[in-house]
Design a protein around this motif. Structure first.
Motif, mmCIF file in Angstrom:
data_model
loop_
_atom_site.group_PDB
_atom_site.id
_atom_site.type_symbol
_atom_site.label_atom_id
_atom_site.label_comp_id
_atom_site.label_asym_id
_atom_site.label_seq_id
_atom_site.Cartn_x
_atom_site.Cartn_y
_atom_site.Cartn_z
ATOM 1 N N PRO A 199 -32.349 132.474 76.042
ATOM 2 C CA PRO A 199 -32.722 131.542 74.853
ATOM 3 C C PRO A 199 -33.350 132.456 73.805
ATOM 4 C CG PRO A 199 -33.645 130.343 76.728
ATOM 5 C CD PRO A 199 -33.216 131.699 77.079
ATOM 6 N N ASP A 200 -34.198 133.458 74.093
ATOM 7 C CA ASP A 200 -34.534 134.252 73.144
ATOM 8 C C ASP A 200 -33.587 135.147 72.367
ATOM 9 O OD1 ASP A 200 -34.731 135.318 75.358
ATOM 10 O OD2 ASP A 200 -36.408 137.042 74.782
ATOM 11 N N VAL A 201 -32.415 135.462 73.227
ATOM 12 C CA VAL A 201 -31.334 136.234 72.701
ATOM 13 C C VAL A 201 -30.465 135.335 71.768
ATOM 14 C CG1 VAL A 201 -29.330 137.436 73.384
ATOM 15 C CG2 VAL A 201 -31.344 137.660 74.737
ATOM 16 N N ILE A 202 -30.309 134.263 71.941
ATOM 17 C CA ILE A 202 -29.581 133.368 71.190
ATOM 18 C C ILE A 202 -30.228 133.101 69.865
ATOM 19 C CG2 ILE A 202 -28.488 130.968 70.948
ATOM 20 C CD1 ILE A 202 -28.070 131.001 74.094
ATOM 21 N N ASP A 203 -31.531 132.891 69.883
ATOM 22 C CA ASP A 203 -32.377 132.394 68.725
ATOM 23 C C ASP A 203 -32.466 133.893 67.836
ATOM 24 O OD1 ASP A 203 -32.964 130.175 69.797
ATOM 25 O OD2 ASP A 203 -34.928 130.469 70.535
ATOM 26 N N ALA A 204 -32.185 134.781 68.326
ATOM 27 C CA ALA A 204 -32.530 136.247 67.791
ATOM 28 C C ALA A 204 -31.206 136.388 66.647
ATOM 29 C CB ALA A 204 -32.695 137.503 68.518
ATOM 30 N N PHE A 205 -30.000 135.935 67.476
ATOM 31 C CA PHE A 205 -28.849 136.252 66.846
ATOM 32 C C PHE A 205 -28.504 134.964 65.935
ATOM 33 C CE2 PHE A 205 -27.570 139.127 70.083
ATOM 34 C CZ PHE A 205 -26.829 140.103 69.557
ATOM 35 N N LYS A 206 -29.046 133.981 65.981
ATOM 36 C CA LYS A 206 -28.850 132.636 65.385
ATOM 37 C C LYS A 206 -29.607 132.951 63.976
ATOM 38 C CE LYS A 206 -27.631 128.588 67.947
ATOM 39 N NZ LYS A 206 -27.943 127.211 68.358
ATOM 40 N N ALA A 207 -30.790 133.452 64.240
ATOM 41 C CA ALA A 207 -31.447 134.005 63.009
ATOM 42 C C ALA A 207 -30.902 134.779 62.040
ATOM 43 C CB ALA A 207 -32.843 134.454 63.514
ATOM 44 N N THR A 208 -29.872 135.508 62.341
ATOM 45 C CA THR A 208 -29.437 136.350 61.529
ATOM 46 C C THR A 208 -28.279 135.656 60.516
ATOM 47 O OG1 THR A 208 -27.487 136.995 63.120
ATOM 48 C CG2 THR A 208 -29.496 138.253 63.164
ATOM 49 N N GLY A 209 -28.012 134.433 61.067
ATOM 50 C CA GLY A 209 -27.341 133.593 59.868
ATOM 51 C C GLY A 209 -25.773 133.417 60.426
ATOM 52 N N LYS A 210 -25.116 132.932 59.448
ATOM 53 C CA LYS A 210 -23.650 132.561 59.790
ATOM 54 C C LYS A 210 -22.857 133.698 60.530
ATOM 55 C CE LYS A 210 -20.294 129.459 57.829
ATOM 56 N NZ LYS A 210 -19.897 128.765 56.489
ATOM 57 N N GLY A 211 -22.104 133.510 61.591
ATOM 58 C CA GLY A 211 -21.329 134.752 62.006
ATOM 59 C C GLY A 211 -22.145 135.382 63.339
ATOM 60 N N TRP A 212 -22.938 134.712 63.750
ATOM 61 C CA TRP A 212 -23.804 135.113 64.849
ATOM 62 C C TRP A 212 -23.024 135.382 66.203
ATOM 63 C CZ3 TRP A 212 -24.686 132.435 69.170
ATOM 64 C CH2 TRP A 212 -24.505 130.907 69.206
ATOM 65 N N GLN A 213 -22.142 134.397 66.456
ATOM 66 C CA GLN A 213 -21.247 134.578 67.562
ATOM 67 C C GLN A 213 -20.317 135.719 67.407
ATOM 68 O OE1 GLN A 213 -19.933 130.692 67.006
ATOM 69 N NE2 GLN A 213 -20.798 130.056 68.922
ATOM 70 N N GLY A 214 -19.937 135.939 66.239
ATOM 71 C CA GLY A 214 -19.045 137.260 66.076
ATOM 72 C C GLY A 214 -19.928 138.390 66.320
ATOM 73 N N ARG A 215 -21.195 138.713 65.805
ATOM 74 C CA ARG A 215 -22.059 139.842 66.062
ATOM 75 C C ARG A 215 -22.352 140.082 67.585
ATOM 76 N NH1 ARG A 215 -23.424 137.684 61.030
ATOM 77 N NH2 ARG A 215 -25.283 136.402 61.812
ATOM 78 N N ILE A 216 -22.501 138.953 68.171
ATOM 79 C CA ILE A 216 -22.624 138.939 69.795
ATOM 80 C C ILE A 216 -21.579 139.712 70.275
ATOM 81 C CG2 ILE A 216 -22.653 137.848 71.968
ATOM 82 C CD1 ILE A 216 -24.448 135.672 70.694
ATOM 83 N N ASN A 217 -20.074 139.317 69.734
ATOM 84 C CA ASN A 217 -18.985 140.013 70.300
ATOM 85 C C ASN A 217 -19.004 141.323 70.056
ATOM 86 O OD1 ASN A 217 -16.223 139.434 71.407
ATOM 87 N ND2 ASN A 217 -15.831 140.479 69.215
ATOM 88 N N ASP A 218 -19.329 141.821 68.786
ATOM 89 C CA ASP A 218 -19.514 143.250 68.331
ATOM 90 C C ASP A 218 -20.489 143.828 69.227
ATOM 91 O OD1 ASP A 218 -17.665 142.676 66.285
ATOM 92 O OD2 ASP A 218 -19.423 142.528 64.650
#
Length: 103
Positions: A76-95
């Protein structure tokens, strides 16, 4: 599969998405006869160029290497950290995953 019964209207009814003036403008159209139905042709046959342009314009363009949808469990904390970066967080996980895999 259930079939919806279409109610044919012979008089104007309020609240159907058109005005009385609209109804009056088209109310002189005659009902189709059996001959009209026999002579009817498919839209794509009558207007092939227009039909093709409509067919091509729908949906996303075809990609050479489309991404695949998977199910992935993350903390959960990994997801929360990426979501906190705003729109496009799933693409950033991919990167990040691409860098980690050295792709």
């Amino acid at each position: 599969m259930t079939t919806k019964k279409i109610e044919l209207q012979s008089e104007f009814k309020e609240g159907r998405g058109y005005s009385k003036a609209d109804w009056d403008d088209v109310s002189d159209n005659p009902e189709w006869t059996e001959e009209d139905f026999k002579n009817a042709r498919p839209f794509a046959e009558v207007f092939p160029e227009l039909a093709e342009s409509i067919r091509r314009a729908r949906g996303r363009p075809v990609m050479e290497k489309p991404k695949r949808q998977i199910s992935l469990r993350l903390d959960p904390d990994v997801i929360d950290a990426f979501k906190a970066t705003g729109k496009g967080w799933q693409g950033r996980i991919n990167d990040v995953l691409r860098k980690a895999a050295k792709l």
